[in-house]
Design a protein around this motif. Structure first.
Motif, PDB file in Angstrom:
ATOM      1  N   ALA A 278     -43.289 -22.526 -55.539  1.00  0.00           N
ATOM      2  CA  ALA A 278     -42.901 -23.631 -54.651  1.00  0.00           C
ATOM      3  C   ALA A 278     -43.159 -23.202 -53.219  1.00  0.00           C
ATOM      4  O   ALA A 278     -42.725 -22.120 -52.810  1.00  0.00           O
ATOM      5  CB  ALA A 278     -41.444 -23.988 -54.859  1.00  0.00           C
ATOM      6  N   GLU A 279     -43.852 -24.043 -52.469  1.00  0.00           N
ATOM      7  CA  GLU A 279     -44.260 -23.655 -51.122  1.00  0.00           C
ATOM      8  C   GLU A 279     -44.261 -24.868 -50.198  1.00  0.00           C
ATOM      9  O   GLU A 279     -44.765 -25.934 -50.547  1.00  0.00           O
ATOM     10  CB  GLU A 279     -45.671 -23.043 -51.168  1.00  0.00           C
ATOM     11  CG  GLU A 279     -46.182 -22.536 -49.842  1.00  0.00           C
ATOM     12  CD  GLU A 279     -47.605 -22.004 -49.919  1.00  0.00           C
ATOM     13  OE1 GLU A 279     -48.089 -21.473 -48.911  1.00  0.00           O
ATOM     14  OE2 GLU A 279     -48.227 -22.135 -51.003  1.00  0.00           O
ATOM     15  N   LEU A 287     -45.897 -27.944 -52.000  1.00  0.00           N
ATOM     16  CA  LEU A 287     -46.763 -27.624 -53.128  1.00  0.00           C
ATOM     17  C   LEU A 287     -45.911 -27.054 -54.257  1.00  0.00           C
ATOM     18  O   LEU A 287     -45.166 -26.090 -54.056  1.00  0.00           O
ATOM     19  CB  LEU A 287     -47.835 -26.608 -52.731  1.00  0.00           C
ATOM     20  CG  LEU A 287     -48.723 -26.937 -51.529  1.00  0.00           C
ATOM     21  CD1 LEU A 287     -49.732 -25.815 -51.295  1.00  0.00           C
ATOM     22  CD2 LEU A 287     -49.444 -28.268 -51.738  1.00  0.00           C
ATOM     23  N   LEU A 288     -46.023 -27.637 -55.429  1.00  0.00           N
ATOM     24  CA  LEU A 288     -45.372 -27.116 -56.629  1.00  0.00           C
ATOM     25  C   LEU A 288     -46.468 -26.645 -57.573  1.00  0.00           C
ATOM     26  O   LEU A 288     -47.311 -27.453 -57.987  1.00  0.00           O
ATOM     27  CB  LEU A 288     -44.512 -28.200 -57.288  1.00  0.00           C
ATOM     28  CG  LEU A 288     -43.705 -27.779 -58.512  1.00  0.00           C
ATOM     29  CD1 LEU A 288     -42.676 -26.703 -58.149  1.00  0.00           C
ATOM     30  CD2 LEU A 288     -43.005 -28.978 -59.142  1.00  0.00           C
ATOM     31  N   ASN A 289     -46.477 -25.347 -57.851  1.00  0.00           N
ATOM     32  CA  ASN A 289     -47.545 -24.740 -58.655  1.00  0.00           C
ATOM     33  C   ASN A 289     -48.920 -25.024 -58.061  1.00  0.00           C
ATOM     34  O   ASN A 289     -49.904 -25.250 -58.775  1.00  0.00           O
ATOM     35  CB  ASN A 289     -47.479 -25.245 -60.101  1.00  0.00           C
ATOM     36  CG  ASN A 289     -46.141 -24.959 -60.752  1.00  0.00           C
ATOM     37  OD1 ASN A 289     -45.545 -23.913 -60.523  1.00  0.00           O
ATOM     38  ND2 ASN A 289     -45.650 -25.906 -61.533  1.00  0.00           N
ATOM     39  N   GLY A 290     -48.983 -25.040 -56.729  1.00  0.00           N
ATOM     40  CA  GLY A 290     -50.236 -25.251 -56.020  1.00  0.00           C
ATOM     41  C   GLY A 290     -50.655 -26.696 -55.880  1.00  0.00           C
ATOM     42  O   GLY A 290     -51.641 -26.994 -55.202  1.00  0.00           O
ATOM     43  N   GLU A 291     -49.912 -27.607 -56.490  1.00  0.00           N
ATOM     44  CA  GLU A 291     -50.254 -29.030 -56.439  1.00  0.00           C
ATOM     45  C   GLU A 291     -49.356 -29.736 -55.417  1.00  0.00           C
ATOM     46  O   GLU A 291     -48.145 -29.536 -55.398  1.00  0.00           O
ATOM     47  CB  GLU A 291     -50.051 -29.662 -57.818  1.00  0.00           C
ATOM     48  CG  GLU A 291     -50.316 -31.165 -57.854  1.00  0.00           C
ATOM     49  CD  GLU A 291     -49.947 -31.786 -59.189  1.00  0.00           C
ATOM     50  OE1 GLU A 291     -49.952 -33.029 -59.282  1.00  0.00           O
ATOM     51  OE2 GLU A 291     -49.638 -31.028 -60.139  1.00  0.00           O
ATOM     52  N   ARG A 292     -49.977 -30.570 -54.580  1.00  0.00           N
ATOM     53  CA  ARG A 292     -49.187 -31.296 -53.585  1.00  0.00           C
ATOM     54  C   ARG A 292     -48.313 -32.350 -54.274  1.00  0.00           C
ATOM     55  O   ARG A 292     -48.798 -33.194 -55.018  1.00  0.00           O
ATOM     56  CB  ARG A 292     -50.091 -31.955 -52.548  1.00  0.00           C
ATOM     57  CG  ARG A 292     -49.288 -32.581 -51.400  1.00  0.00           C
ATOM     58  CD  ARG A 292     -50.175 -33.048 -50.253  1.00  0.00           C
ATOM     59  NE  ARG A 292     -51.024 -34.153 -50.659  1.00  0.00           N
ATOM     60  CZ  ARG A 292     -52.344 -34.105 -50.725  1.00  0.00           C
ATOM     61  NH1 ARG A 292     -52.975 -32.996 -50.409  1.00  0.00           N
ATOM     62  NH2 ARG A 292     -53.052 -35.160 -51.092  1.00  0.00           N
ATOM     63  N   ILE A 293     -47.033 -32.264 -54.027  1.00  0.00           N
ATOM     64  CA  ILE A 293     -46.064 -33.202 -54.585  1.00  0.00           C
ATOM     65  C   ILE A 293     -45.316 -33.852 -53.428  1.00  0.00           C
ATOM     66  O   ILE A 293     -44.760 -33.147 -52.576  1.00  0.00           O
ATOM     67  CB  ILE A 293     -45.042 -32.486 -55.502  1.00  0.00           C
ATOM     68  CG1 ILE A 293     -45.735 -31.810 -56.685  1.00  0.00           C
ATOM     69  CG2 ILE A 293     -43.957 -33.454 -55.976  1.00  0.00           C
ATOM     70  CD1 ILE A 293     -46.232 -32.747 -57.735  1.00  0.00           C
ATOM     71  N   LYS A 294     -45.300 -35.157 -53.381  1.00  0.00           N
ATOM     72  CA  LYS A 294     -44.500 -35.857 -52.370  1.00  0.00           C
ATOM     73  C   LYS A 294     -43.085 -36.002 -52.928  1.00  0.00           C
ATOM     74  O   LYS A 294     -42.886 -36.582 -54.000  1.00  0.00           O
ATOM     75  CB  LYS A 294     -45.085 -37.220 -52.044  1.00  0.00           C
ATOM     76  CG  LYS A 294     -44.460 -37.875 -50.821  1.00  0.00           C
ATOM     77  CD  LYS A 294     -44.810 -37.143 -49.526  1.00  0.00           C
ATOM     78  CE  LYS A 294     -46.232 -37.390 -49.080  1.00  0.00           C
ATOM     79  NZ  LYS A 294     -46.514 -36.812 -47.734  1.00  0.00           N
ATOM     80  N   ILE A 295     -42.116 -35.468 -52.217  1.00  0.00           N
ATOM     81  CA  ILE A 295     -40.732 -35.526 -52.686  1.00  0.00           C
ATOM     82  C   ILE A 295     -40.201 -36.940 -52.499  1.00  0.00           C
ATOM     83  O   ILE A 295     -40.174 -37.468 -51.391  1.00  0.00           O
ATOM     84  CB  ILE A 295     -39.843 -34.510 -51.944  1.00  0.00           C
ATOM     85  CG1 ILE A 295     -40.331 -33.085 -52.243  1.00  0.00           C
ATOM     86  CG2 ILE A 295     -38.385 -34.668 -52.348  1.00  0.00           C
ATOM     87  CD1 ILE A 295     -39.625 -32.001 -51.449  1.00  0.00           C
ATOM     88  N   LYS A 296     -39.810 -37.547 -53.597  1.00  0.00           N
ATOM     89  CA  LYS A 296     -39.213 -38.879 -53.609  1.00  0.00           C
ATOM     90  C   LYS A 296     -37.744 -38.687 -54.002  1.00  0.00           C
ATOM     91  O   LYS A 296     -37.380 -38.837 -55.161  1.00  0.00           O
ATOM     92  CB  LYS A 296     -39.958 -39.785 -54.582  1.00  0.00           C
ATOM     93  CG  LYS A 296     -41.435 -39.979 -54.223  1.00  0.00           C
ATOM     94  CD  LYS A 296     -42.211 -40.728 -55.283  1.00  0.00           C
ATOM     95  CE  LYS A 296     -42.439 -39.901 -56.525  1.00  0.00           C
ATOM     96  NZ  LYS A 296     -43.354 -40.532 -57.500  1.00  0.00           N
ATOM     97  N   GLY A 297     -36.950 -38.306 -53.022  1.00  0.00           N
ATOM     98  CA  GLY A 297     -35.613 -37.817 -53.318  1.00  0.00           C
ATOM     99  C   GLY A 297     -34.499 -38.747 -52.889  1.00  0.00           C
ATOM    100  O   GLY A 297     -34.695 -39.685 -52.125  1.00  0.00           O
ATOM    101  N   VAL A 298     -33.319 -38.445 -53.417  1.00  0.00           N
ATOM    102  CA  VAL A 298     -32.100 -39.158 -53.038  1.00  0.00           C
ATOM    103  C   VAL A 298     -31.031 -38.129 -52.706  1.00  0.00           C
ATOM    104  O   VAL A 298     -31.003 -37.025 -53.251  1.00  0.00           O
ATOM    105  CB  VAL A 298     -31.596 -40.089 -54.154  1.00  0.00           C
ATOM    106  CG1 VAL A 298     -32.607 -41.180 -54.455  1.00  0.00           C
ATOM    107  CG2 VAL A 298     -31.238 -39.317 -55.422  1.00  0.00           C
TER     108      VAL A 298
END
Length: 795
Positions: A278-279, A287-298
């Motif tokens: 996680a970076e 980046l999660l496992n090198g993949e860009r993830i947009k956090i859609k959080g609450v």
């Protein structure tokens, strides 16, 4: 986490909401036969209706609070005490707890949200022993949200030998993941405590198993532990072809730690771990496992409707599953560490978690209903100077092994962010984070970045945290349009995340337009739509945690008992906003949702604004079979031509840039019908009808852990839900059931949750029961004036 020789002791606690002098309630000879008997977790505030005169006030949801005592008997024979140590593990007591054993003080905790242990070895006797716990929540107001009162999380009794694993002594960390996923390396540490008067020569063995319990890696280490001291062993494991933990595939391994003295197993533990990287990056966001993830959080507070603060894992599993359906992939624990089992659920279900420790440091916040009141407020600021370091280290150590956690928050909307002292404190707390966890980063949720002169968050504060957290990034001046952009230009190396931003507020089923501040269902989503278009199209913003995922108790002014900021109400019923977020966050499911309802008797011909939340490419709307029009919204983010200036992507012109569709439709009884299309294919229909009056009740029963959730609906003669029905429902039940309470999600309903009558809201009501021991079949009766009785069997 599974600890060796550790048992849950939630049953048969005596309780009284009263205080005493000289701690007489802790005396072994005290007669507690008149006290109530409860099973933990227990929040005594749920047994009382909110009262405007309660000192907890607006912030605390007008809850009862006060001081209460608990007592429990635990028994030991001589052999059980000989050569063993015992400790009580409390996962959460709100607040200022003092623990006694056989009348002698054994320990306690000021902070109401931390797990803590109490060594009771030297206070135990052969035969019966009395555990007593005093809980002091009388210093009010002490919170800006509902806290609950009492022992509201699980309690365990742990038995160990003189040589044992420290309570939070096992650490697992992903070190390396090969690019081709052929292997990963996992760092391991285990801390041992030696309470004996002899030095110990110890061997530690670690084993990682997959979901099928197959051993896939093992290693070991030897360790010399001095008498009455502690020591830590470290090693590394090589895992072939690892399954990586992710939001889509939250794969968990089990890590088994065994401690041997010679050939004798003296202690063991099983932890669930995930292998992942996680970076946070300056240009690509998270980046999660090198993949860009947009956090859609609450953001989530710790209360759960009629259960109050009492934590039940399966109740929260139900809630988190609803959030997953909405498309949520991130949780911010606002504004305190949650129950350990909550984080277990986040690990299992694939949520990206921000774990948070404090809502205030040395400067307290005003929790009074009148923000300019000169009455004192209480809170953690009372204990910060003495307890802060211990509390943050406890969170970091307790929660270290959860792969779901990617960020540690050292504070929420801390007043010191605008003071000269703030940067120094933030730096000290961040240093503790780095010392305990070299991999994860720190943040703080800041609400005054670029605010008013003299109040703005100081650069020294922001420079002291790793990832800058923005609360309500569009609150001030031109930032309502530019959001993070100015700061990205000024600070190109900064790491950005939205730690708290507006969701879509409102009461379920309320479509009135005569609201103060012009806030209503028509305008509710607009603020979030603008921010989400920006966040989605700027890679450098890691994502956003909206306020909030569920409605919650507290932070509301009389006559409201709680805040309606979530897309899901306290009873777990979905509001229209749920479908708004699902339409933009969950691309794995087709969403097509119309609002408002179509029951406007006496308003024939009046124009109603009909909204549609959808991820279909285009929608056709019909009234009573007559075509009104077709509409479509621009994709998010927008994309221009890819082949030539006039290619297909350019020729398709959406009818709006909003993330919802709208029509002005004159009201006429009948049926609104929407058809959703992707390409030329009709993929979904949604119908909203004018209904009749309530003719009957219907119920569905769902078992949620040890509880039975009965969802009641008001139904007309044709079998349709009556969306504006609010009848008062009475319940009767047989002696095989324990009544937990009823809730419709109406923050204006000040009825106690445990009263056996409650009004529906928008045609819905939740009733919760718990079967008594050995009960096989139970019966509940629901009644309402003018409606046929409904008998419900609970199997």
């Amino acid at each position: 986490m599974i600890l060796k020789d550790t048992v849950l002791i939630n049953d048969n606690w005596k309780f009284i909401l009263e205080d005493c002098s000289d701690n007489i309630f802790a005396k072994t000879e005290y007669d507690d036969s008149s006290w109530e008997v409860h099973t933990l977790p227990h929040d005594w505030d749920t047994f009382f209706a909110p009262d405007k005169d309660n000192l907890s006030g607006a912030g605390g949801g007008y809850a009862k609070a006060g001081t209460g005592w608990y007592r429990k008997v635990v028994s030991f024979d001589k052999d059980e005490l000989n050569g063993f140590r015992y400790e009580l593990i409390f996962e959460g007591i709100y607040m200022e707890s003092t623990v006694f054993v056989n009348g002698k003080k054994a320990g306690g905790k000021n902070y109401g949200y931390s797990t803590f242990s109490v060594d009771i070895t030297d206070k135990l006797e052969t035969g019966e022993n009395i555990i007593s716990v005093r809980v002091n929540n009388s210093k009010q107001p002490n919170s800006r949200w509902y806290t609950g009162s009492g022992i509201y999380r699980d309690v365990y009794l742990r038995k160990t030998k003189d040589l044992c694993i420290d309570l939070f002594g096992v650490k697992s960390d992903t070190n390396t993941i090969a690019d081709d996923l052929s292997f990963a390396t996992v760092d391991l540490k285990t801390k041992l405590e030696n309470y004996s008067d002899k030095d110990k020569d110890i061997v530690i063995r670690w084993t990682i198993k997959d979901k099928e319990e197959k051993e896939i890696a093992t290693t070991g280490a030897s360790l010399w532990v001095k008498a009455n001291d502690s020591a830590e062993a470290a090693s590394m494991m090589y895992v072939k072809n690892p399954e990586l933990w992710s939001t889509k595939n939250p794969y968990l391994y089990s890590l088994e730690t065994k401690v041997f003295e010679g050939e004798i197993l003296v202690d063991s533990r099983v932890e669930r771990i995930g292998i992942r990287s996680a970076e946070f990056t300056r240009d690509k966001g998270f980046l999660l496992n090198g993949e860009r993830i947009k956090i859609k959080g609450v953001c989530l507070h710790h209360d759960s409707g009629l259960f109050g603060a009492a934590f039940h894992k399966e109740v929260w599993r139900e809630r988190l599953e609803t959030l997953k359906e909405m498309g949520v992939n991130g949780i911010r624990c606002s504004h305190n560490p949650p129950a350990p089992a909550f984080l277990d659920l986040c690990d299992e279900m694939g949520f990206i978690v921000m774990d948070e420790i404090f809502d205030e440091w040395t400067l307290g916040k005003n929790k009074n209903e009148n923000y300019y009141s000169d009455k004192p407020s209480y809170g953690f600021s009372q204990f910060f100077s003495s307890d802060a370091e211990n509390e943050i280290r406890t969170m970091l150590r307790r929660d270290y092994n959860h792969p779901s956690i990617v960020l540690w928050s050292i504070g929420n909307e801390i007043p010191e962010q605008g003071y000269a002292s703030g940067g120094k404190i933030a730096k000290a707390l961040t240093n503790i984070v780095h010392e305990e966890d070299p991999k994860r980063l720190s943040t703080s949720a800041c609400d005054n970045i670029a605010s008013l002169p003299g109040l703005s968050t100081k650069d020294e504060f922001l420079d002291s945290i790793d990832v800058v957290g923005y609360n309500y990034v569009g609150r001030w001046r031109e930032r309502a349009e530019r959001f993070y952009e100015d700061d990205k230009i000024a600070h190109p190396d900064r790491l950005f995340i939205g730690t708290e931003n507006p969701a879509v507020s409102g009461d379920r089923g309320d479509y009135s337009l005569d609201k103060e501040n012009n806030f209503n269902y028509i305008t509710a989503s607009l603020t979030h739509e603008a921010l989400w278009r920006f966040t989605k199209s700027r890679d450098y913003v890691a994502g956003d945690y909206i306020w909030t995922g569920f409605d919650y108790l507290g932070e509301a002014f009389w006559p409201r008992r709680g805040a309606n900021f979530g897309p899901i109400d306290t009873a777990g019923f979905k509001k229209d906003a749920f479908y708004y977020f699902k339409s933009i966050w969950n691309k794995d499911d087709v969403t097509l949702h119309l609002l408002p309802h179509w029951n406007f008797e006496g308003e024939e011909g009046a124009f109603k604004q009909v909204l549609c939340y959808t991820n279909c490419e285009r929608v056709k709307l019909y009234l009573n079979g007559e075509f009104i029009s077709e509409k479509s919204s621009a994709p998010c983010p927008r994309f221009g031509a890819t082949k030539s200036w006039d290619d297909e992507t350019r020729r398709h012109q959406p009818t709006t840039g909003d993330l919802h569709l709208s029509w002005d439709v004159p009201f006429k009884e009948g049926e609104l019908r929407a058809e959703g299309y992707i390409g030329d294919k009709l993929v979904k229909e949604c119908v909203v009808k004018t209904t009749g009056k309530t003719a009957k009740l219907e119920a569905s029963v769902k078992n949620v852990g040890e509880f039975s959730f009965v969802e009641l609906s008001a139904i007309d003669k044709d079998g349709a839900l009556v969306p504006n029905a609010n009848p008062v429902i009475f319940t009767e039940y047989d002696d095989t059931l324990e009544f937990i309470g009823m809730d419709a999600g109406n923050m204006l309903d000040l009825t106690g949750y445990k009263e056996e009558k409650r009004a529906m809201l928008a045609g819905k009501l939740l009733a919760v029961f718990k079967k008594k021991e050995n009960a096989k079949k139970s019966t509940v009766l629901f009644k309402s004036e003018g409606i046929s009785d409904l008998k419900v069997d609970i199997i």
